[in-house]
Enzyme design. Structure first.
Site, PDB file in Angstrom:
ATOM      1  N   ARG A  54       0.810  -1.225   0.000  1.00 54.71           N
ATOM      2  CA  ARG A  54       0.000   0.000   0.000  1.00 54.71           C
ATOM      3  C   ARG A  54       0.838   1.268   0.000  1.00 54.71           C
ATOM      4  O   ARG A  54       0.344   2.338  -0.355  1.00 54.71           O
ATOM      5  CB  ARG A  54      -0.915   0.006   1.225  1.00 54.71           C
ATOM      6  CG  ARG A  54      -2.065  -0.986   1.141  1.00 54.71           C
ATOM      7  CD  ARG A  54      -2.902  -0.967   2.395  1.00 54.71           C
ATOM      8  NE  ARG A  54      -2.120  -1.358   3.570  1.00 54.71           N
ATOM      9  CZ  ARG A  54      -2.598  -1.383   4.807  1.00 54.71           C
ATOM     10  NH1 ARG A  54      -3.842  -1.013   5.038  1.00 54.71           N
ATOM     11  NH2 ARG A  54      -1.839  -1.780   5.817  1.00 54.71           N
ATOM     12  N   ASP A  97      -3.830  -1.507  -3.619  1.00 47.08           N
ATOM     13  CA  ASP A  97      -4.833  -1.677  -2.574  1.00 47.08           C
ATOM     14  C   ASP A  97      -5.523  -3.010  -2.844  1.00 47.08           C
ATOM     15  O   ASP A  97      -6.093  -3.215  -3.917  1.00 47.08           O
ATOM     16  CB  ASP A  97      -5.842  -0.526  -2.643  1.00 47.08           C
ATOM     17  CG  ASP A  97      -6.889  -0.595  -1.544  1.00 47.08           C
ATOM     18  OD1 ASP A  97      -7.094  -1.690  -0.966  1.00 47.08           O
ATOM     19  OD2 ASP A  97      -7.510   0.442  -1.254  1.00 47.08           O
ATOM     20  N   HIS A 187       5.486 -23.796   6.998  1.00 48.16           N
ATOM     21  CA  HIS A 187       6.953 -23.747   6.942  1.00 48.16           C
ATOM     22  C   HIS A 187       7.606 -24.835   7.796  1.00 48.16           C
ATOM     23  O   HIS A 187       8.768 -25.179   7.571  1.00 48.16           O
ATOM     24  CB  HIS A 187       7.470 -22.361   7.343  1.00 48.16           C
ATOM     25  CG  HIS A 187       7.373 -22.048   8.801  1.00 48.16           C
ATOM     26  ND1 HIS A 187       6.261 -21.481   9.370  1.00 48.16           N
ATOM     27  CD2 HIS A 187       8.260 -22.219   9.809  1.00 48.16           C
ATOM     28  CE1 HIS A 187       6.461 -21.317  10.659  1.00 48.16           C
ATOM     29  NE2 HIS A 187       7.667 -21.746  10.964  1.00 48.16           N
ATOM     30  N   LYS A 191      11.437 -27.680   7.286  1.00 50.25           N
ATOM     31  CA  LYS A 191      12.588 -27.775   8.176  1.00 50.25           C
ATOM     32  C   LYS A 191      13.331 -29.092   7.958  1.00 50.25           C
ATOM     33  O   LYS A 191      12.735 -30.137   7.720  1.00 50.25           O
ATOM     34  CB  LYS A 191      12.141 -27.641   9.639  1.00 50.25           C
ATOM     35  CG  LYS A 191      11.648 -26.231   9.974  1.00 50.25           C
ATOM     36  CD  LYS A 191      11.299 -26.107  11.434  1.00 50.25           C
ATOM     37  CE  LYS A 191      10.868 -24.683  11.764  1.00 50.25           C
ATOM     38  NZ  LYS A 191      11.959 -23.708  11.623  1.00 50.25           N
ATOM     39  N   ASP A 244      -3.831 -21.039  15.601  1.00 50.88           N
ATOM     40  CA  ASP A 244      -2.589 -20.479  15.076  1.00 50.88           C
ATOM     41  C   ASP A 244      -1.491 -21.512  14.929  1.00 50.88           C
ATOM     42  O   ASP A 244      -0.685 -21.442  13.994  1.00 50.88           O
ATOM     43  CB  ASP A 244      -2.110 -19.350  16.005  1.00 50.88           C
ATOM     44  CG  ASP A 244      -0.899 -18.610  15.448  1.00 50.88           C
ATOM     45  OD1 ASP A 244      -0.947 -18.213  14.273  1.00 50.88           O
ATOM     46  OD2 ASP A 244       0.093 -18.448  16.186  1.00 50.88           O
ATOM     47  N   HIS A 249       0.654 -26.574  12.287  1.00 52.67           N
ATOM     48  CA  HIS A 249       2.032 -27.010  12.514  1.00 52.67           C
ATOM     49  C   HIS A 249       2.094 -28.350  13.240  1.00 52.67           C
ATOM     50  O   HIS A 249       2.744 -29.296  12.790  1.00 52.67           O
ATOM     51  CB  HIS A 249       2.803 -25.977  13.342  1.00 52.67           C
ATOM     52  CG  HIS A 249       3.027 -24.677  12.630  1.00 52.67           C
ATOM     53  ND1 HIS A 249       3.085 -24.574  11.264  1.00 52.67           N
ATOM     54  CD2 HIS A 249       3.233 -23.424  13.095  1.00 52.67           C
ATOM     55  CE1 HIS A 249       3.305 -23.309  10.925  1.00 52.67           C
ATOM     56  NE2 HIS A 249       3.397 -22.598  12.022  1.00 52.67           N
ATOM     57  N   LYS A 349       2.831 -19.637  24.061  1.00 52.08           N
ATOM     58  CA  LYS A 349       3.666 -18.440  24.019  1.00 52.08           C
ATOM     59  C   LYS A 349       4.134 -18.092  25.427  1.00 52.08           C
ATOM     60  O   LYS A 349       3.562 -18.527  26.419  1.00 52.08           O
ATOM     61  CB  LYS A 349       2.888 -17.272  23.411  1.00 52.08           C
ATOM     62  CG  LYS A 349       2.646 -17.430  21.907  1.00 52.08           C
ATOM     63  CD  LYS A 349       2.107 -16.161  21.301  1.00 52.08           C
ATOM     64  CE  LYS A 349       1.957 -16.293  19.803  1.00 52.08           C
ATOM     65  NZ  LYS A 349       3.261 -16.459  19.117  1.00 52.08           N
TER      66      LYS A 349
END
Length: 498
Positions: A54, A97, A187, A191, A244, A249, A349
């Protein structure tokens, strides 16, 4: 040029378009990985990059941004200036945009002007998941999804926010792209340790015969993060740890641990076996969620000697939010190989350190032979596969202690996957090269994503309606004490260290 090389060249894209080029993902992952591929000369000569964002920048502004971004990397590794110049020469910048169809017509005109019409183009969506459908529909409106079967679109996780939204997103994708064009990226699958797990299991005859319910007591998969949510409150407070991390994962790691040997190392053969694992996971009923899953949220604490705030005090977090920052779950795979073996998955976390590991615990010996060492005090054998920060394998076995008595102790056999003069590839380097070369082996097919959501959905729905209370754990700890109730026996404990 031989025929094989000709086919490969025809399969490689001419243009690589990065949506959200100034965002965190592109800044910290994509651009450094693409530069490393340039450094080792793995990018074809005629590949060009188009950065979309943007900001009202010119291409020169963008190139200066990339120079600044890569400055430390170049200086630390003494990379020749010519490598950077070659990399920068591939780029053009377009202000865009995501909601404006005119931006997509401008992109289409740019691709035509540079000769990419009729050639393969990669569209990498390094943007918020909420914008995926908008971009896909606007690509169609500008004719950038044609011809079908030609271009590739890369979708970052999470793929949907529940089973229903994942199915809706998939329908939109399939209305505009063929399945062979869609690269759902995780991802973790790029690995080295995860790929090495396939070799470890299927290339070593001393391991695979033991990889079943007859010898393995249980499996633990841990992905721990010491960081908080940073500036991702807008996304994270809606998603939480279950969506998440665990749904994608950790479930992908579970499939790699538990899958059967594929008939060939081909994309669909690998993914067929992974789907079989997900389909075999025992469904969790509404009344069983409490016994199979635990959630919690971090409060203030200390990490590496530094005081950190709790989740409720993070910037832009909704007052009284019950979003989980820790999620743990227990699954059973009801097939011939794994029936009765619990798989414990956890992620969180603000834990003590960044740490991802697959831990396989073996059963105790069936007979007490060493009188001086009671069976109940003998530590079990473990195989530990460290994914990050280091990538290595550790095996714990018993040996006799020196002396007159027949006492045992645990010895750890450590093996790095790298020789002293080798460096591992970043996961994104591996996956980006696969996108460019058209190899889908390490990407997720939709039925994988769908079945993972089917497994997780009962937990998600149960937690959605239970909004009055959430357990907590202090930042810098390994999570809430409630996570221990998932274990099937008293001698099972979380493995936190190598």
């Amino acid at each position: 040029m031989d025929a094989a090389r000709t086919d490969q060249s025809q399969n490689e894209p001419c243009s690589f378009v990065i949506f959200g080029a100034t965002g965190d993902l592109a800044t910290h992952k994509l651009l450094p990985a693409l530069f490393d591929l340039e450094r080792v000369e793995r990018l074809v000569d005629d590949l060009s990059f188009i950065a979309l964002a943007r900001r009202s920048w010119t291409t020169d502004d963008w190139l200066e941004h990339v120079r600044t971004l890569l400055k430390d990397k170049i200086e630390q590794s003494s990379i020749p200036q010519e490598v950077l110049n070659r990399f920068l020469a591939r780029f053009r910048y377009l202000q865009a945009d995501l909601n404006d169809t005119e931006s997509y017509r401008t992109l289409a005109a740019d691709l035509t002007a540079c000769g990419s019409t009729g050639s393969r183009t990669v569209f990498y969506l390094a943007i918020r998941p909420a914008d995926f459908v908008t971009v896909i529909k606007n690509l169609k409106a500008a004719g950038l999804n044609e011809p079908r079967g030609m271009n590739r679109v890369v979708i970052e996780k999470p793929f949907g926010e529940d089973l229903e939204s994942a199915q809706v997103l998939n329908r939109v994708l399939h209305q505009n792209f063929d399945e062979e064009q869609i690269y759902r990226i995780d991802h973790f699958l790029g690995k080295e340790t995860v790929q090495n797990l396939l070799v470890f299991r299927f290339a070593n005859t001393i391991i695979e015969p033991l990889w079943n319910r007859n010898f393995i007591d249980h499996v633990q998969i841990t992905v721990a993060e010491s960081i908080g949510i940073g500036k991702r409150a807008g996304y994270y407070d809606r998603a939480g740890a279950l969506r998440d991390m665990l749904q994608n994962h950790l479930m992908q790691l579970l499939t790699v641990v538990a899958m059967e040997p594929p008939p060939a190392l081909e994309a669909d053969a690998l993914r067929d076996e992974k789907v079989k694992v997900l389909r075999s996971i025992r469904p969790i009923g509404k009344r069983a969620v409490h016994a199979h899953a635990v959630r919690a949220q971090y409060t203030h604490g200390s990490i590496d000697g530094q005081s950190v705030v709790g989740y409720q005090q993070e910037e832009n977090i909704e007052l009284g939010s019950i979003t989980e920052t820790f999620a743990a779950a227990k699954f059973y795979i009801d097939n011939w190989r794994w029936r009765g073996v619990p798989f414990y998955l956890r992620t969180g976390k603000r834990m003590p350190r960044q740490h991802s590991m697959i831990a396989i615990r073996f059963k105790h010996p069936p007979q007490q032979l060493f009188r001086e060492t009671p069976l109940e005090s003998i530590d079990p054998n473990w195989i530990l596969l460290s994914i990050q920060p280091e990538e290595s394998m550790h095996m714990e076995i018993h040996v006799k202690q020196p002396g007159l008595d027949m006492n045992t102790r645990v010895m750890q056999m450590n093996a790095s996957f790298l020789k002293t003069d080798e460096q591992t590839l970043d996961a994104y380097e591996t996956l980006l090269l696969d996108v460019i070369e058209g190899d889908r082996s390490l990407f997720i097919r939709f039925d994988e994503a769908e079945w993972a959501w089917r497994v997780i959905d009962p937990i998600l729905k149960f937690w959605t309606v239970e909004r009055e209370y959430i357990p907590t754990y202090p930042a810098g700890s390994w999570g809430p004490a409630e996570a221990n109730r998932l274990f099937d026996s008293d001698d099972q404990i979380w493995r936190n260290e190598l």
